[in-house]
Scaffold this active site. Structure first.
Site, short mmCIF file in Angstrom:
data_model
loop_
_atom_site.label_atom_id
_atom_site.label_comp_id
_atom_site.label_asym_id
_atom_site.label_seq_id
_atom_site.Cartn_x
_atom_site.Cartn_y
_atom_site.Cartn_z
N TYR A 62 -36.05 2.03 -11.96
CA TYR A 62 -37.10 1.26 -13.56
C TYR A 62 -37.34 0.11 -13.53
O TYR A 62 -37.52 -1.02 -14.59
CB TYR A 62 -35.66 1.23 -14.58
N LYS A 112 -28.85 10.30 -2.87
CA LYS A 112 -30.05 10.80 -2.15
C LYS A 112 -30.51 11.43 -0.66
O LYS A 112 -31.45 10.93 -0.93
CB LYS A 112 -30.59 11.81 -3.71
N ASP A 148 -26.62 15.43 -6.90
CA ASP A 148 -26.90 17.04 -7.15
C ASP A 148 -25.16 17.75 -7.16
O ASP A 148 -24.86 17.99 -8.09
CB ASP A 148 -27.26 18.09 -6.43
N ASP A 169 -27.71 6.67 -15.38
CA ASP A 169 -28.63 7.00 -16.82
C ASP A 169 -27.86 8.82 -16.64
O ASP A 169 -27.46 8.36 -18.00
CB ASP A 169 -29.56 6.84 -16.62
N ASP A 216 -24.93 9.89 -19.11
CA ASP A 216 -24.55 11.40 -20.35
C ASP A 216 -23.67 12.14 -19.57
O ASP A 216 -23.69 13.10 -21.04
CB ASP A 216 -25.89 11.09 -20.49
#
Ligand code: NAD
Length: 366
Positions: free
Chosen positions: A152, A203, A236, A260, A264
């Site tokens: 971002y 990751k 993941d 983010d 959610d």
């Protein structure tokens, strides 16, 4: 000059009063924030707290009218004149490149250096979860998202745009300072609340430079918090585990993008985006509180948006301001509303945004 309209609640400059900037923004932000403000005012009045509220009309309408996004003096003004910011959401189809939203929301997060984004996921009632037979004990964790770096950061560019040879890059920025402070924030968050588990997710198996930094920093910082169980999961696997057995998590710390997404999913586990609040924090500095959801253009203007996420964001703001009683009063009102079926349609009820705002306000005031 930042344009503002002040409510008559009390003097913003009075020392004992808390000074709150209110930015409803776009879409449902303009519906849920007024309700959250009413609930906040009721909580403050009951606790005999002084509250100074100043509203800013920044959003798509203002941008399309006169080009204003985040005025150049806004950051200095917030630092100088305000204790906290309550924000709705930004995003409007009439601004396809989302320029105003990026300037305002990312501008505030980055320029105020609000590096820690707390996104609690608490199941208030088992009937709200898509997972079967889960209690609040089993779904009660907080995603701590790094809020100023990663993908971002706005670094990258486009080459040969619109041609068959187009190249677009978006760089993933991970600084030693940025990673260390968010990892430390997560451990301190757990320590303050006497929580036992912190899980860091990255990751690093594929992102061998940027996320390897996360792995190394986490390994160092965790040594200072021996009383807290610390673990690591690739993103993941984390998402899979959040659905399979969310009870294993108390604090999850991760980068901007993964935070983010994971939050959610977390909101999905507790009843949806309408219920999820968040805090954008820089400790001991003006900080920003907002529902997790966006401007929801599909339901905007219909008086059906759930104002609970915004009200719970106001509760997080109260907590941050040291108003623990007021925070609890707001949270208790939301819990009572869910228990008594006083909800908007997303949670199976039939109340409108304003009617639920009325109910929550009355409950807090009672
Ligand atoms: N923090 C922010 O300001 C923020 C966050 C996310 C998205 N956005 C922007 O919002 C716009 C819409 O994005 P989106 O559709 O991906 O996400 P969204 O969060 O606005 O909506 C996703 C889904 O959740 C529902 N929803 C959202 N808020 C709700 C509420 N209070 N009550 C009931 N249901 C609710 C919506 O109806 C929609 O089905 C875009 O312009 C996006 O860029 C802004």
């Amino acid at each position: 000059m930042a344009e503002r309209s002040e409510s008559s609640e009390s003097s913003v400059s009075a020392r004992s009063s808390k000074r709150i900037a209110v930015i409803p923004g776009d879409g449902v932000g303009k519906e849920v924030i007024p309700e959250a403000v009413r609930v906040l005012k009721a909580a403050a009045a009951k606790g005999r707290r002084e509250l100074g509220l100043t509203e800013f009309d920044w959003g798509a309408d203002r941008y399309l009218r006169d080009g204003t996004t985040l005025p150049s003096d806004a950051i200095e003004m917030f630092r100088r004149d305000f204790d906290a910011i309550l924000l709705g959401a930004l995003g409007d189809g009439r601004v396809p490149d989302n320029r105003h939203a990026a300037d305002i929301l990312l501008g505030l997060r980055f320029k105020l250096d609000l590096y820690a984004n707390e996104r609690p996921c608490v199941l208030f009632d088992p009937k709200l979860s898509p997972l079967k037979n889960r209690s609040e004990k089993e779904i009660n964790f907080c995603v701590i998202r790094e809020n100023t770096e990663g993908l971002y950061a706005g670094m990258g560019g486009v080459f040969k745009k619109g041609t068959a040879d187009e190249i677009a890059t978006q760089e993933d920025v991970n600084t030693r300072k940025g990673v260390e402070r968010i990892v430390r924030y997560a451990f301190e968050f757990a320590r303050r609340r006497r929580l036992r588990r912190v899980c860091m997710s990255d990751k690093s198996n594929a992102l061998t430079f940027g996320h390897n930094l996360w792995t190394r920093v986490f390994a160092e910082v965790r040594r200072e918090y021996a009383e807290i169980e610390s673990s690591h999961m690739y993103i993941d696997n984390l998402l899979l585990q959040m659905v399979r057995d969310p009870s294993q998590f108390q604090v999850i710390v991760t980068c901007n993008l993964f935070g983010d997404i994971a939050s959610d999913l977390g909101a999905g586990l507790i009843g949806g985006l309408g219920l999820a609040p968040s805090a954008n924090i820089h400790p001991e500095q003006v900080s920003l509180f907002e529902p997790v959801h966006g401007s929801a253009p599909d339901i905007a203007g219909k008086n059906i948006a759930n104002p609970m996420g915004a009200a719970l964001a106001a509760a997080m703001m109260c907590e941050y301001l040291g108003w623990a009683g007021e925070a609890k009063a707001i949270e208790d009102a939301v819990r009572a509303a869910i228990r008594e079926g006083k909800t908007t349609v997303d949670l199976g009820g039939s109340l409108g945004t304003r009617e639920l705002g009325d109910w929550l306000t009355a409950r807090v005031a009672s």
